[in-house]
Design a protein around this motif. Structure first.
Motif: not given
Ligand code: DC
Length: 222
Positions: A33-34, A37-38, A89, A97-98, A101, A107, A127-129, A178, A182, A185
């Motif tokens: 999923t990153g 967002y990228r 990348r 991205t950070s 997002s 989102r 991902g993160r969430d 970062r 993350d 937020r």
């Molecule tokens: O995993 P990554 O480094 O490719 O993610 C890049 C940015 O995307 C990370 O700083 C936060 C955001 N992100 C997010 O908010 N939610 C996700 N599910 C995946 C990534």
């Protein structure tokens, strides 16, 4: 019902490497999923929209179409029909991205898409969430982490291999910033879901982490 595995964790914990291997072992689809967002961040960068310009970001969300395709076991990300895998990348895109997002329209758009994919197929999504917000009912949830020093060391070696000059201290600082953004937020911050298993990869090899996750999945399926 599709079987879903959610892997969350901070930048550099090894989520994508591990998730890709686990997906291969199980013949599941892997969703990064990153990368989605990228791709959105790349759109804003190319359009000259500042990360602080919430109004412009909200407005342009409607013009963005992100899609994924699996080609030869590798995820390809398309931004309005263009394969942007080769552009997302960079450090510049990572920082943008950070920063973007944090916005709800960004989102919501991607969360909806991710949920649709998870309904249709057995997959592992990182991902993160994912465990906390996107797939709260995922059958397996992993929170994969590692110390800041370990993650910075991995990134440092990666950049050196690519021949890109960088200072270890700068990478450490970047990772800390970062993480802070993350985790703090307002919407869907990075945190371990209550029912997620914690895996700390600081002193583990990739193979060990993969084996651990496969064991967790097998136990769940029994
Ligand atoms: O995993 P990554 O480094 O490719 O993610 C890049 C940015 O995307 C990370 O700083 C936060 C955001 N992100 C997010 O908010 N939610 C996700 N599910 C995946 C990534």
């Amino acid at each position: 019902m599709a079987f879903n595995i959610a892997i969350d964790g901070p930048a550099g914990a090894g989520k994508s490497t591990i998730a890709k291997r686990v997906a291969k072992e199980l013949s599941y689809i892997y969703v990064d999923t990153g990368a989605m967002y990228r791709a959105m961040a790349l759109y804003f960068l190319r359009a000259g929209i500042a990360a602080e310009d919430e109004a412009a970001i909200t407005e342009s969300c409607r013009q963005i179409n992100v899609t994924l395709l699996n080609e030869g076991g590798e995820q390809q990300v398309f931004l309005n029909g263009e394969n942007v895998n080769g552009f997302i990348r960079t450090e510049e895109v990572g920082k943008m991205t950070s920063a973007v997002s944090v916005y709800a329209p960004v989102r919501e758009k991607l969360t909806q898409l991710q949920r649709e994919m998870a309904q249709k197929a057995d997959l592992i999504m990182d991902g993160r969430d994912i465990g906390t917000c996107v797939l709260p009912r995922a059958q397996v949830k992993i929170y994969l982490t590692a110390s800041v020093e370990t993650r910075a060391k991995r990134r440092f070696l990666e950049l050196q291999e690519k021949g890109e000059g960088c200072s270890f201290e700068e990478i450490c600082e970047d990772i800390k910033q970062r993480d802070y953004r993350d985790m703090n937020r307002e919407i869907s911050p990075l945190k371990q879901a209550g029912d997620a298993m914690l895996v700390d990869s600081s002193d583990m090899s990739i193979e060990e982490v993969v084996a651990k996750i496969l064991e967790i999945v097998r136990n769940k399926k029994e």
